[in-house]
Design a protein around this motif. Structure first.
Motif, PDB file in Angstrom:
ATOM      1  N   ASN A 163     -24.517 -22.841 -36.163  1.00  0.00           N
ATOM      2  CA  ASN A 163     -24.165 -23.571 -37.376  1.00  0.00           C
ATOM      3  C   ASN A 163     -22.645 -23.447 -37.570  1.00  0.00           C
ATOM      4  O   ASN A 163     -22.095 -22.352 -37.488  1.00  0.00           O
ATOM      5  N   PRO A 164     -21.949 -24.567 -37.817  1.00  0.00           N
ATOM      6  CA  PRO A 164     -20.484 -24.516 -37.898  1.00  0.00           C
ATOM      7  C   PRO A 164     -19.940 -23.640 -39.022  1.00  0.00           C
ATOM      8  O   PRO A 164     -18.823 -23.134 -38.927  1.00  0.00           O
ATOM      9  N   PHE A 165     -20.721 -23.446 -40.077  1.00  0.00           N
ATOM     10  CA  PHE A 165     -20.214 -22.642 -41.205  1.00  0.00           C
ATOM     11  C   PHE A 165     -19.900 -21.217 -40.789  1.00  0.00           C
ATOM     12  O   PHE A 165     -19.045 -20.570 -41.377  1.00  0.00           O
ATOM     13  N   THR A 166     -20.593 -20.724 -39.767  1.00  0.00           N
ATOM     14  CA  THR A 166     -20.248 -19.377 -39.297  1.00  0.00           C
ATOM     15  C   THR A 166     -19.574 -19.411 -37.926  1.00  0.00           C
ATOM     16  O   THR A 166     -18.774 -18.542 -37.607  1.00  0.00           O
ATOM     17  N   PHE A 167     -19.830 -20.445 -37.132  1.00  0.00           N
ATOM     18  CA  PHE A 167     -19.223 -20.502 -35.786  1.00  0.00           C
ATOM     19  C   PHE A 167     -17.697 -20.646 -35.911  1.00  0.00           C
ATOM     20  O   PHE A 167     -16.935 -19.927 -35.255  1.00  0.00           O
ATOM     21  N   ILE A 168     -17.229 -21.562 -36.762  1.00  0.00           N
ATOM     22  CA  ILE A 168     -15.773 -21.777 -36.878  1.00  0.00           C
ATOM     23  C   ILE A 168     -15.063 -20.483 -37.313  1.00  0.00           C
ATOM     24  O   ILE A 168     -14.130 -20.031 -36.630  1.00  0.00           O
ATOM     25  N   PRO A 169     -15.462 -19.851 -38.423  1.00  0.00           N
ATOM     26  CA  PRO A 169     -14.728 -18.635 -38.827  1.00  0.00           C
ATOM     27  C   PRO A 169     -14.798 -17.512 -37.784  1.00  0.00           C
ATOM     28  O   PRO A 169     -13.819 -16.795 -37.581  1.00  0.00           O
ATOM     29  N   GLN A 170     -15.933 -17.392 -37.088  1.00  0.00           N
ATOM     30  CA  GLN A 170     -16.035 -16.331 -36.069  1.00  0.00           C
ATOM     31  C   GLN A 170     -15.079 -16.597 -34.906  1.00  0.00           C
ATOM     32  O   GLN A 170     -14.474 -15.683 -34.355  1.00  0.00           O
ATOM     33  N   ILE A 171     -14.935 -17.863 -34.545  1.00  0.00           N
ATOM     34  CA  ILE A 171     -14.003 -18.204 -33.454  1.00  0.00           C
ATOM     35  C   ILE A 171     -12.558 -18.040 -33.941  1.00  0.00           C
ATOM     36  O   ILE A 171     -11.707 -17.488 -33.236  1.00  0.00           O
ATOM     37  N   HIS A 192     -12.309 -33.254 -43.317  1.00  0.00           N
ATOM     38  CA  HIS A 192     -11.633 -32.352 -44.251  1.00  0.00           C
ATOM     39  C   HIS A 192     -12.413 -31.036 -44.364  1.00  0.00           C
ATOM     40  O   HIS A 192     -11.824 -29.953 -44.423  1.00  0.00           O
ATOM     41  N   ALA A 193     -13.750 -31.144 -44.360  1.00  0.00           N
ATOM     42  CA  ALA A 193     -14.588 -29.938 -44.468  1.00  0.00           C
ATOM     43  C   ALA A 193     -14.317 -28.978 -43.312  1.00  0.00           C
ATOM     44  O   ALA A 193     -14.212 -27.765 -43.492  1.00  0.00           O
ATOM     45  N   LEU A 194     -14.186 -29.508 -42.115  1.00  0.00           N
ATOM     46  CA  LEU A 194     -13.974 -28.620 -40.962  1.00  0.00           C
ATOM     47  C   LEU A 194     -12.608 -27.947 -41.037  1.00  0.00           C
ATOM     48  O   LEU A 194     -12.442 -26.790 -40.614  1.00  0.00           O
ATOM     49  N   ALA A 196     -11.205 -27.072 -43.811  1.00  0.00           N
ATOM     50  CA  ALA A 196     -11.351 -26.012 -44.819  1.00  0.00           C
ATOM     51  C   ALA A 196     -11.950 -24.749 -44.197  1.00  0.00           C
ATOM     52  O   ALA A 196     -11.671 -23.636 -44.633  1.00  0.00           O
ATOM     53  N   LEU A 197     -12.758 -24.922 -43.155  1.00  0.00           N
ATOM     54  CA  LEU A 197     -13.394 -23.772 -42.505  1.00  0.00           C
ATOM     55  C   LEU A 197     -12.508 -23.103 -41.456  1.00  0.00           C
ATOM     56  O   LEU A 197     -12.861 -22.057 -40.917  1.00  0.00           O
ATOM     57  N   GLY A 198     -11.386 -23.760 -41.099  1.00  0.00           N
ATOM     58  CA  GLY A 198     -10.474 -23.141 -40.127  1.00  0.00           C
ATOM     59  C   GLY A 198     -10.366 -23.898 -38.816  1.00  0.00           C
ATOM     60  O   GLY A 198      -9.679 -23.460 -37.890  1.00  0.00           O
ATOM     61  N   ALA A 199     -11.081 -25.045 -38.689  1.00  0.00           N
ATOM     62  CA  ALA A 199     -10.948 -25.850 -37.467  1.00  0.00           C
ATOM     63  C   ALA A 199      -9.796 -26.839 -37.627  1.00  0.00           C
ATOM     64  O   ALA A 199      -9.265 -27.016 -38.734  1.00  0.00           O
ATOM     65  N   ASP A 200      -9.386 -27.468 -36.518  1.00  0.00           N
ATOM     66  CA  ASP A 200      -8.211 -28.351 -36.552  1.00  0.00           C
ATOM     67  C   ASP A 200      -8.551 -29.825 -36.393  1.00  0.00           C
ATOM     68  O   ASP A 200      -7.804 -30.695 -36.812  1.00  0.00           O
ATOM     69  N   MET A 201      -9.669 -30.074 -35.744  1.00  0.00           N
ATOM     70  CA  MET A 201      -9.973 -31.461 -35.394  1.00  0.00           C
ATOM     71  C   MET A 201     -11.469 -31.663 -35.278  1.00  0.00           C
ATOM     72  O   MET A 201     -12.201 -30.719 -34.968  1.00  0.00           O
ATOM     73  N   THR A 313      -8.963 -39.233 -46.656  1.00  0.00           N
ATOM     74  CA  THR A 313      -7.952 -39.149 -47.715  1.00  0.00           C
ATOM     75  C   THR A 313      -8.616 -38.836 -49.056  1.00  0.00           C
ATOM     76  O   THR A 313      -8.120 -38.001 -49.829  1.00  0.00           O
ATOM     77  N   ALA A 314      -9.742 -39.491 -49.338  1.00  0.00           N
ATOM     78  CA  ALA A 314     -10.436 -39.265 -50.618  1.00  0.00           C
ATOM     79  C   ALA A 314     -10.918 -37.812 -50.705  1.00  0.00           C
ATOM     80  O   ALA A 314     -10.789 -37.164 -51.755  1.00  0.00           O
ATOM     81  N   ALA A 315     -11.441 -37.272 -49.615  1.00  0.00           N
ATOM     82  CA  ALA A 315     -11.950 -35.892 -49.638  1.00  0.00           C
ATOM     83  C   ALA A 315     -10.802 -34.902 -49.862  1.00  0.00           C
ATOM     84  O   ALA A 315     -10.953 -33.916 -50.582  1.00  0.00           O
ATOM     85  N   ARG A 316      -9.657 -35.177 -49.252  1.00  0.00           N
ATOM     86  CA  ARG A 316      -8.509 -34.268 -49.416  1.00  0.00           C
ATOM     87  C   ARG A 316      -7.966 -34.286 -50.835  1.00  0.00           C
ATOM     88  O   ARG A 316      -7.358 -33.312 -51.286  1.00  0.00           O
ATOM     89  N   ALA A 317      -8.164 -35.423 -51.508  1.00  0.00           N
ATOM     90  CA  ALA A 317      -7.607 -35.565 -52.853  1.00  0.00           C
ATOM     91  C   ALA A 317      -8.486 -34.894 -53.908  1.00  0.00           C
ATOM     92  O   ALA A 317      -8.087 -34.749 -55.065  1.00  0.00           O
TER      93      ALA A 317
END
Ligand SMILES: Cc1cc2nc3c(=O)[nH]c(=O)nc-3n(C[C@H](O)[C@H](O)[C@H](O)COP(=O)(O)O)c2cc1C
Length: 318
Positions: A163-171, A192-194, A196-201, A313-317
């Motif tokens: 699950n990305p919610f824990t995979f991204i921060p662990q990586i 935008h959500a990714l 926020a979790l620490g991913a780039d793309m 853009t809308a999510a970032r705002a």
């Protein structure tokens, strides 16, 4: 956009259109790049190394020419996917062509990135490696890759279960390079959500199959639009590696999942294209991720990218 994106000034979104067997052909890849999203393709989509070379020549000419003629537009780089599995008899040949034509970035999958890293770094290119767990990630980091593609649960093609919610921060805790998230992404808000979790793309596959320019059977696109997440089955019986496929495509091909004999992973270009495999993986048994539940239309690539930009853009705002 993240500072870890080497091509940020050439991109209109932090997004790679994922490489897809029998889907990502040069017309689609070029159109995606011209809209500021990095387009990619598996070298094995070309039936021969000669065809692959001509695709590289085309992209190396067409994209810079388009960028020069349209200075106000962001034209993203393209990337090549090399399958590093031992059954891929064309790996050495395709790897040499990537080096000769200096593809801006390379995605390695189904194996260890090995000496691809040194070859691509020799001309200043980047290497991103597909991983589905921490162990694979650790090995790829040790091999010196520039980025990791976290192929999470629900992704189209061969997919993991994390699950990305824990995979991204662990990586992120163990890796300072580029982190790319793959699996079920279908809207700009997810990009935008990714972040926020620490991913780039982000890395989107299925969403790009359902576009006007994708050169696949119309029935494949329509099935993506009509399917929901419940219509996706996760199995290794189709290709020998766990992946996600649309149940209706199995039914349409007269295949019952319980009745399928074991499949072995096979990346031999000869047999893969000849479709000698009884299950006709990829050609008739269509792969898609759980994101199908969000996909309701077949826009052009330009329309899709415009919409993704607005959503991002809308999510970032918020
Ligand atoms: C039809 C199809 C073919 C794929 N073929 C490849 C491939 O040849 N090489 C590869 O690295 N990934 C392949 N993938 C996986 C994608 O690169 C990517 O990880 C995935 O599509 C992302 O999930 P999504 O489809 O839910 O967006 C394929 C995916 C699909 C749907």
């Amino acid at each position: 956009m993240s500072k870890r994106l080497p091509f940020a000034d050439q991109m209109s979104l932090p997004l790679i259109a994922a490489p897809m067997f029998l889907v990502s052909f040069p017309d689609l890849v070029a159109e995606i790049c011209k809209n500021g999203v990095a387009g990619t393709f598996p070298s094995l989509n070309a039936r021969t190394a000669e065809d692959f070379e001509s695709w590289l020549q085309r992209l190396n000419t067409e994209l810079p020419e388009y960028a020069a003629a349209n200075p106000e537009i962001k034209v993203a780089p393209y990337g090549v996917n090399l399958i590093v599995h031992k059954s891929n008899m064309r790996l050495a040949e395709d790897q040499a062509l990537v080096k000769q034509y200096q593809s801006p970035f390379v995605i390695t999958s189904v194996g260890h990135p090995g000496d691809v890293v040194a070859d691509v770094h020799s001309y200043g290119g980047k290497v991103y490696h597909d991983v589905i767990n921490m162990r694979h990630a650790q090995k790829a980091i040790e091999a010196g890759v520039d980025g990791l593609i976290l192929v999470c649960s629900g992704a189209g093609g061969h997919a993991g279960l994390m699950n990305p919610f824990t995979f991204i921060p662990q990586i992120r805790e163990i890796f300072d390079g580029t982190i790319i998230l793959s699996g079920t992404l279908s809207n700009g808000g997810a990009l935008h959500a990714l972040e926020a979790l620490g991913a780039d793309m982000g890395y989107m596959g299925t969403r790009f199959i359902a576009t006007k320019e994708a050169q696949v059977h119309q029935g494949y696109k329509d099935m993506i639009v009509s399917s929901g997440s419940k219509d996706i089955v996760y199995t290794d019986k189709v290709s020998g590696i766990k992946g996600n496929f649309m149940v209706d495509s199995l039914t349409q091909a007269g295949i019952e999942i319980e009745g399928i004999s074991e499949a072995k992973p096979n990346f031999d270009p000869e047999t893969k294209h000849a479709q000698k495999d009884e299950k006709k993986a990829w050609k008739e048994v269509w792969s898609a991720g759980q994101g199908v539940g969000e996909i309701k239309d077949l826009p052009t690539v330009a329309e899709l990218v415009e919409r993704l930009k607005k959503e991002y853009t809308a999510a970032r705002a918020l």
